[in-house]
Write a protein that holds these residues in place. Structure first.
Motif, PDB file in Angstrom:
ATOM      1  N   SER A  14      48.497  -7.903 -48.897  1.00 48.29           N
ATOM      2  CA  SER A  14      47.690  -7.138 -49.844  1.00 48.29           C
ATOM      3  C   SER A  14      46.231  -7.189 -49.419  1.00 48.29           C
ATOM      4  O   SER A  14      45.773  -8.189 -48.856  1.00 48.29           O
ATOM      5  CB  SER A  14      47.807  -7.720 -51.259  1.00 48.29           C
ATOM      6  OG  SER A  14      49.122  -7.681 -51.722  1.00 48.29           O
ATOM      7  N   CYS A  15      45.501  -6.144 -49.704  1.00 45.28           N
ATOM      8  CA  CYS A  15      44.071  -6.106 -49.427  1.00 45.28           C
ATOM      9  C   CYS A  15      43.403  -5.311 -50.540  1.00 45.28           C
ATOM     10  O   CYS A  15      43.768  -4.158 -50.783  1.00 45.28           O
ATOM     11  CB  CYS A  15      43.801  -5.471 -48.069  1.00 45.28           C
ATOM     12  SG  CYS A  15      42.053  -5.339 -47.654  1.00 45.28           S
ATOM     13  N   VAL A  16      42.454  -5.949 -51.201  1.00 43.80           N
ATOM     14  CA  VAL A  16      41.757  -5.314 -52.316  1.00 43.80           C
ATOM     15  C   VAL A  16      40.279  -5.188 -51.989  1.00 43.80           C
ATOM     16  O   VAL A  16      39.651  -6.170 -51.565  1.00 43.80           O
ATOM     17  CB  VAL A  16      41.943  -6.125 -53.614  1.00 43.80           C
ATOM     18  CG1 VAL A  16      41.202  -5.451 -54.761  1.00 43.80           C
ATOM     19  CG2 VAL A  16      43.417  -6.262 -53.939  1.00 43.80           C
ATOM     20  N   ALA A  17      39.740  -4.014 -52.200  1.00 41.95           N
ATOM     21  CA  ALA A  17      38.316  -3.761 -51.969  1.00 41.95           C
ATOM     22  C   ALA A  17      37.553  -3.925 -53.269  1.00 41.95           C
ATOM     23  O   ALA A  17      37.995  -3.472 -54.329  1.00 41.95           O
ATOM     24  CB  ALA A  17      38.116  -2.363 -51.415  1.00 41.95           C
ATOM     25  N   TYR A  27      44.427  -7.743 -40.100  1.00 34.66           N
ATOM     26  CA  TYR A  27      43.152  -7.367 -40.704  1.00 34.66           C
ATOM     27  C   TYR A  27      43.304  -6.035 -41.433  1.00 34.66           C
ATOM     28  O   TYR A  27      43.883  -5.089 -40.889  1.00 34.66           O
ATOM     29  CB  TYR A  27      42.068  -7.211 -39.638  1.00 34.66           C
ATOM     30  CG  TYR A  27      41.754  -8.468 -38.880  1.00 34.66           C
ATOM     31  CD1 TYR A  27      42.455  -8.790 -37.718  1.00 34.66           C
ATOM     32  CD2 TYR A  27      40.750  -9.330 -39.312  1.00 34.66           C
ATOM     33  CE1 TYR A  27      42.162  -9.946 -37.011  1.00 34.66           C
ATOM     34  CE2 TYR A  27      40.460 -10.483 -38.612  1.00 34.66           C
ATOM     35  CZ  TYR A  27      41.163 -10.786 -37.466  1.00 34.66           C
ATOM     36  OH  TYR A  27      40.875 -11.932 -36.773  1.00 34.66           O
ATOM     37  N   CYS A  28      42.770  -5.959 -42.635  1.00 32.03           N
ATOM     38  CA  CYS A  28      42.730  -4.663 -43.302  1.00 32.03           C
ATOM     39  C   CYS A  28      41.407  -3.985 -42.989  1.00 32.03           C
ATOM     40  O   CYS A  28      40.380  -4.647 -42.758  1.00 32.03           O
ATOM     41  CB  CYS A  28      42.950  -4.791 -44.803  1.00 32.03           C
ATOM     42  SG  CYS A  28      41.765  -5.821 -45.679  1.00 32.03           S
ATOM     43  N   LYS A  29      41.451  -2.674 -42.971  1.00 35.23           N
ATOM     44  CA  LYS A  29      40.283  -1.864 -42.655  1.00 35.23           C
ATOM     45  C   LYS A  29      40.231  -0.697 -43.624  1.00 35.23           C
ATOM     46  O   LYS A  29      41.242  -0.085 -43.919  1.00 35.23           O
ATOM     47  CB  LYS A  29      40.379  -1.347 -41.218  1.00 35.23           C
ATOM     48  CG  LYS A  29      39.282  -0.380 -40.801  1.00 35.23           C
ATOM     49  CD  LYS A  29      39.571   0.175 -39.417  1.00 35.23           C
ATOM     50  CE  LYS A  29      38.595   1.252 -39.027  1.00 35.23           C
ATOM     51  NZ  LYS A  29      38.931   1.836 -37.700  1.00 35.23           N
ATOM     52  N   VAL A  30      39.041  -0.430 -44.098  1.00 32.27           N
ATOM     53  CA  VAL A  30      38.825   0.689 -45.010  1.00 32.27           C
ATOM     54  C   VAL A  30      37.740   1.588 -44.444  1.00 32.27           C
ATOM     55  O   VAL A  30      36.700   1.092 -43.969  1.00 32.27           O
ATOM     56  CB  VAL A  30      38.412   0.165 -46.402  1.00 32.27           C
ATOM     57  CG1 VAL A  30      37.825   1.271 -47.244  1.00 32.27           C
ATOM     58  CG2 VAL A  30      39.595  -0.472 -47.098  1.00 32.27           C
ATOM     59  N   TRP A  38      35.868  -4.228 -42.861  1.00 30.82           N
ATOM     60  CA  TRP A  38      37.006  -5.040 -42.417  1.00 30.82           C
ATOM     61  C   TRP A  38      37.181  -6.238 -43.349  1.00 30.82           C
ATOM     62  O   TRP A  38      36.203  -6.840 -43.799  1.00 30.82           O
ATOM     63  CB  TRP A  38      36.763  -5.573 -41.011  1.00 30.82           C
ATOM     64  CG  TRP A  38      36.839  -4.549 -39.927  1.00 30.82           C
ATOM     65  CD1 TRP A  38      35.806  -3.838 -39.392  1.00 30.82           C
ATOM     66  CD2 TRP A  38      38.021  -4.140 -39.231  1.00 30.82           C
ATOM     67  NE1 TRP A  38      36.277  -2.998 -38.414  1.00 30.82           N
ATOM     68  CE2 TRP A  38      37.624  -3.158 -38.286  1.00 30.82           C
ATOM     69  CE3 TRP A  38      39.371  -4.481 -39.298  1.00 30.82           C
ATOM     70  CZ2 TRP A  38      38.529  -2.539 -37.426  1.00 30.82           C
ATOM     71  CZ3 TRP A  38      40.264  -3.868 -38.444  1.00 30.82           C
ATOM     72  CH2 TRP A  38      39.846  -2.912 -37.521  1.00 30.82           C
ATOM     73  N   GLY A  39      38.447  -6.581 -43.585  1.00 33.58           N
ATOM     74  CA  GLY A  39      38.748  -7.808 -44.293  1.00 33.58           C
ATOM     75  C   GLY A  39      38.685  -8.991 -43.349  1.00 33.58           C
ATOM     76  O   GLY A  39      38.510  -8.848 -42.135  1.00 33.58           O
ATOM     77  N   GLN A  40      38.879 -10.176 -43.904  1.00 32.72           N
ATOM     78  CA  GLN A  40      38.704 -11.404 -43.136  1.00 32.72           C
ATOM     79  C   GLN A  40      39.924 -11.786 -42.318  1.00 32.72           C
ATOM     80  O   GLN A  40      39.831 -12.661 -41.475  1.00 32.72           O
ATOM     81  CB  GLN A  40      38.365 -12.572 -44.089  1.00 32.72           C
ATOM     82  CG  GLN A  40      39.555 -13.259 -44.731  1.00 32.72           C
ATOM     83  CD  GLN A  40      40.148 -12.496 -45.887  1.00 32.72           C
ATOM     84  OE1 GLN A  40      39.802 -11.345 -46.162  1.00 32.72           O
ATOM     85  NE2 GLN A  40      41.067 -13.139 -46.595  1.00 32.72           N
ATOM     86  N   GLY A  41      41.032 -11.139 -42.509  1.00 33.32           N
ATOM     87  CA  GLY A  41      42.224 -11.471 -41.749  1.00 33.32           C
ATOM     88  C   GLY A  41      43.126 -12.436 -42.487  1.00 33.32           C
ATOM     89  O   GLY A  41      42.651 -13.354 -43.152  1.00 33.32           O
ATOM     90  N   THR A  42      44.407 -12.217 -42.351  1.00 34.83           N
ATOM     91  CA  THR A  42      45.404 -13.126 -42.916  1.00 34.83           C
ATOM     92  C   THR A  42      46.455 -13.397 -41.842  1.00 34.83           C
ATOM     93  O   THR A  42      46.922 -12.481 -41.167  1.00 34.83           O
ATOM     94  CB  THR A  42      46.016 -12.554 -44.210  1.00 34.83           C
ATOM     95  OG1 THR A  42      46.904 -13.502 -44.790  1.00 34.83           O
ATOM     96  CG2 THR A  42      46.751 -11.242 -43.972  1.00 34.83           C
TER      97      THR A  42
END
Length: 115
Positions: free
Chosen positions: A20-23, A93-96, A105-109
């Motif tokens: 999951s990735c939430v902005a 990594y999530c990217k928006v 970019w998210g921090q990575g999981t």
């Protein structure tokens, strides 16, 4: 804008995980959302992405196993990963991308798939 990714972990081959990735923060209009992972040379490569209209695109290596989805009301993107293989082990990594072409970019999981 901050992106918070979660859902990584350790799983056996053949298992499943859901990322999951939430902005949050000063959200501009979000266009494309996606997930990437790194090559041994530290280049981030596409795993899957989804447009604002819901069109999806997948790397050949994950087609038929991974499914990307999004919840626009929550500014969230998800990656359902099934039939995981050891070669899927990576940091995801999530990217928006916004309509005015800002990229975040998210921090990575970390996803670890054991054989």
């Amino acid at each position: 804008v901050q992106l918070q990714a979660s859902g990584g972990g350790l799983v056996q081959a053949g298992g499943s995980l859901r990322l999951s990735c939430v902005a949050s923060g000063s959200i501009r209009s979000i266009d494309n959302m996606g997930w990437y992972r790194q090559t041994p040379g530290n280049k981030r490569v596409l795993v899957a992405n989804i447009s604002g209209g819901g069109s999806t695109n997948y790397a050949d290596s994950v087609k038929g196993r991974f499914t990307i989805s999004r919840d626009n009301a929550k500014n969230a993107v998800y990656l359902q990963m099934n039939s995981l293989k050891p070669e899927d082990t990576n940091v995801y990594y999530c990217k928006v991308t916004t309509f005015d072409l800002y990229v975040f970019w998210g921090q990575g999981t970390l996803v670890t798939v054991s054989s």
